[in-house]
Design a protein around this motif. Structure first.
Motif, PDB file in Angstrom:
ATOM      1  N   ASP A  53      -5.628  -2.308   8.484  1.00  0.00           N
ATOM      2  CA  ASP A  53      -5.028  -3.635   8.335  1.00  0.00           C
ATOM      3  C   ASP A  53      -4.340  -3.825   6.993  1.00  0.00           C
ATOM      4  OD1 ASP A  53      -7.287  -3.717   6.743  1.00  0.00           O
ATOM      5  OD2 ASP A  53      -7.883  -5.737   7.353  1.00  0.00           O
ATOM      6  N   ALA A  54      -4.126  -2.738   6.256  1.00  0.00           N
ATOM      7  CA  ALA A  54      -3.517  -2.834   4.927  1.00  0.00           C
ATOM      8  C   ALA A  54      -1.993  -2.845   5.009  1.00  0.00           C
ATOM      9  CB  ALA A  54      -3.976  -1.668   4.059  1.00  0.00           C
ATOM     10  N   ILE A  55      -1.388  -3.383   3.968  1.00  0.00           N
ATOM     11  CA  ILE A  55       0.059  -3.304   3.773  1.00  0.00           C
ATOM     12  C   ILE A  55       0.304  -2.209   2.735  1.00  0.00           C
ATOM     13  CG2 ILE A  55       2.129  -4.521   2.986  1.00  0.00           C
ATOM     14  CD1 ILE A  55       0.699  -7.139   3.803  1.00  0.00           C
ATOM     15  N   VAL A  56       0.961  -1.137   3.142  1.00  0.00           N
ATOM     16  CA  VAL A  56       1.227  -0.019   2.239  1.00  0.00           C
ATOM     17  C   VAL A  56       2.457  -0.351   1.408  1.00  0.00           C
ATOM     18  CG1 VAL A  56       1.780   2.432   2.058  1.00  0.00           C
ATOM     19  CG2 VAL A  56       0.173   1.636   3.814  1.00  0.00           C
ATOM     20  N   LEU A  57       2.288  -0.389   0.091  1.00  0.00           N
ATOM     21  CA  LEU A  57       3.370  -0.746  -0.818  1.00  0.00           C
ATOM     22  C   LEU A  57       4.057   0.471  -1.423  1.00  0.00           C
ATOM     23  CD1 LEU A  57       1.618  -3.720  -2.629  1.00  0.00           C
ATOM     24  CD2 LEU A  57       3.353  -3.837  -0.830  1.00  0.00           C
ATOM     25  N   PHE A  58       3.333   1.579  -1.487  1.00  0.00           N
ATOM     26  CA  PHE A  58       3.948   2.816  -1.983  1.00  0.00           C
ATOM     27  C   PHE A  58       3.160   3.996  -1.438  1.00  0.00           C
ATOM     28  CE2 PHE A  58       4.426   6.200  -5.228  1.00  0.00           C
ATOM     29  CZ  PHE A  58       5.793   6.411  -5.085  1.00  0.00           C
ATOM     30  N   ASP A  59       3.855   4.836  -0.646  1.00  0.00           N
ATOM     31  CA  ASP A  59       3.210   6.022  -0.074  1.00  0.00           C
ATOM     32  C   ASP A  59       3.822   7.313  -0.591  1.00  0.00           C
ATOM     33  OD1 ASP A  59       5.653   6.167   1.186  1.00  0.00           O
ATOM     34  OD2 ASP A  59       4.866   6.023   3.226  1.00  0.00           O
ATOM     35  N   GLY A  60       4.707   7.199  -1.584  1.00  0.00           N
ATOM     36  CA  GLY A  60       5.281   8.388  -2.187  1.00  0.00           C
ATOM     37  C   GLY A  60       6.602   8.827  -1.610  1.00  0.00           C
ATOM     38  N   ASP A  81       8.289  14.408  -6.749  1.00  0.00           N
ATOM     39  CA  ASP A  81       8.077  15.230  -5.562  1.00  0.00           C
ATOM     40  C   ASP A  81       6.623  15.244  -5.103  1.00  0.00           C
ATOM     41  OD1 ASP A  81      10.760  15.888  -5.498  1.00  0.00           O
ATOM     42  OD2 ASP A  81      10.498  17.760  -6.626  1.00  0.00           O
ATOM     43  N   ASP A  82       5.693  14.900  -6.002  1.00  0.00           N
ATOM     44  CA  ASP A  82       4.269  14.947  -5.642  1.00  0.00           C
ATOM     45  C   ASP A  82       3.775  13.652  -4.998  1.00  0.00           C
ATOM     46  OD1 ASP A  82       4.181  13.184  -7.761  1.00  0.00           O
ATOM     47  OD2 ASP A  82       2.715  14.312  -8.939  1.00  0.00           O
ATOM     48  N   GLY A  83       4.693  12.733  -4.667  1.00  0.00           N
ATOM     49  CA  GLY A  83       4.294  11.492  -4.006  1.00  0.00           C
ATOM     50  C   GLY A  83       3.907  10.388  -4.963  1.00  0.00           C
ATOM     51  N   SER A 241       2.242   7.149 -14.475  1.00  0.00           N
ATOM     52  CA  SER A 241       2.611   7.366 -13.076  1.00  0.00           C
ATOM     53  C   SER A 241       1.671   6.600 -12.160  1.00  0.00           C
ATOM     54  CB  SER A 241       2.558   8.855 -12.728  1.00  0.00           C
ATOM     55  OG  SER A 241       3.486   9.591 -13.498  1.00  0.00           O
ATOM     56  N   TYR A 242       2.191   6.229 -10.972  1.00  0.00           N
ATOM     57  CA  TYR A 242       1.420   5.503  -9.962  1.00  0.00           C
ATOM     58  C   TYR A 242       1.587   6.176  -8.599  1.00  0.00           C
ATOM     59  CZ  TYR A 242       1.032   1.578 -13.266  1.00  0.00           C
ATOM     60  OH  TYR A 242       0.750   0.784 -14.351  1.00  0.00           O
ATOM     61  N   ARG A 243       0.571   6.013  -7.756  1.00  0.00           N
ATOM     62  CA  ARG A 243       0.666   6.499  -6.380  1.00  0.00           C
ATOM     63  C   ARG A 243      -0.306   5.715  -5.497  1.00  0.00           C
ATOM     64  NH1 ARG A 243      -2.598  12.384  -6.543  1.00  0.00           N
ATOM     65  NH2 ARG A 243      -4.698  11.456  -6.706  1.00  0.00           N
ATOM     66  N   ASN A 244      -0.153   5.883  -4.184  1.00  0.00           N
ATOM     67  CA  ASN A 244      -1.111   5.375  -3.183  1.00  0.00           C
ATOM     68  C   ASN A 244      -1.473   3.906  -3.437  1.00  0.00           C
ATOM     69  OD1 ASN A 244      -2.772   5.439  -0.935  1.00  0.00           O
ATOM     70  ND2 ASN A 244      -4.505   6.353  -2.025  1.00  0.00           N
ATOM     71  N   ILE A 245      -0.495   3.029  -3.261  1.00  0.00           N
ATOM     72  CA  ILE A 245      -0.683   1.601  -3.529  1.00  0.00           C
ATOM     73  C   ILE A 245      -0.699   0.833  -2.209  1.00  0.00           C
ATOM     74  CG2 ILE A 245       0.176  -0.412  -4.785  1.00  0.00           C
ATOM     75  CD1 ILE A 245       1.792   1.540  -6.556  1.00  0.00           C
TER      76      ILE A 245
END
Length: 251
Positions: A53-60, A81-83, A241-245
């Motif tokens: 039920d999540a809203i994916v804001l950044f998947d790479g 390149d690493d997402g 760096s950020y990922r998986n938000i």
């Protein structure tokens, strides 16, 4: 009204009925059991991935859900390149196109492996709930600074209960529960709260948000509704760096 809010209201209603019924002591187990409302089913993610039920804001894969905070143009940070994505120095903060109120937020971040500078100038960034309330991102490994501005602080307001960072250059995880403040006729009637879990360690325990989190001055309480999630470009070659938000809306 969201399903989650309807569910909470139904629970509150049943709780009131339960309290009123306490004058008569139950004599069977069935009298203290109820079967509605049934909680919605949510499939959990694995290894930090988003639940159903999540809203994916950044998947790479792209930065399509983000814009520049200063002029609403396309986000200018670096897509790796690493997402992950990395702050591009002096391009400004970025924020989500979508606005949110109270949320559960999952976000992963890391400082660069090569240490540069010290104090507040070492891998400094920040995560702003509602675009206003900052949870500090900073490389504090062997790097002292003022404690209400260290990693995991609610900036200039709440010192974290622990410093739970992984080694410099490795990925940190923040899991944040944010309840937005409430306003009536332009005045704050209920403070917001923040809970922060850093790499599995509770570091902010349902703390009261006193207001905005400025670098200089006292917190302010401008009335507001929903707002974006904003990530900070501190302007000092931070290279965070950020990922998986992802977020889950709580109301």
């Amino acid at each position: 009204m969201s399903k989650a809010k309807r569910y909470l209201l139904a629970i509150a209603f049943l709780a009131c009925i339960y309290v009123q019924a306490q004058e008569i002591e139950p004599t069977t187990p069935e009298e203290t059991e109820f079967y509605e409302p049934v909680p919605p089913k949510v499939a959990p993610g694995k290894n930090g991935s988003a639940p159903s039920d999540a809203i994916v804001l950044f998947d790479g894969t792209s930065m399509d859900k983000w814009i520049s905070s200063k002029d609403s143009t396309a986000a200018k940070w670096i897509l790796n390149d690493d997402g992950s994505m990395t702050v591009k120095d002096r391009t400004g903060d970025i924020q989500t196109k979508q606005n949110f109120g109270s949320v559960q937020l999952h976000i992963e971040w890391k400082s660069p492996e090569q240490v540069q500078r010290d104090g507040q100038n070492r891998a400094n960034s920040g995560i702003f709930l509602n675009g206003l309330y900052e949870v500090q991102v900073l490389d504090n490994n062997d790097n002292d600074t003022y404690v209400n501005g260290q990693v995991g602080s609610i900036y200039k307001q709440h010192v974290p209960l622990a410093m739970a960072s992984v080694p410099t250059g490795e990925w940190n995880t923040y899991d944040i529960i944010y309840h937005a403040p409430e306003f009536d006729k332009g005045q704050k009637v209920k403070s917001g709260t923040l809970t922060v879990i850093h790499n599995g360690v509770l570091i902010q325990d349902h703390v009261e948000i006193k207001g905005t989190t400025p670098y200089i001055g006292w917190p302010k309480n401008p009335p507001h509704g929903e707002g974006p999630l904003r990530l900070q470009d501190h302007g000092d070659n931070s290279r965070v760096s950020y990922r998986n938000i992802w977020v889950r809306e709580l109301d």
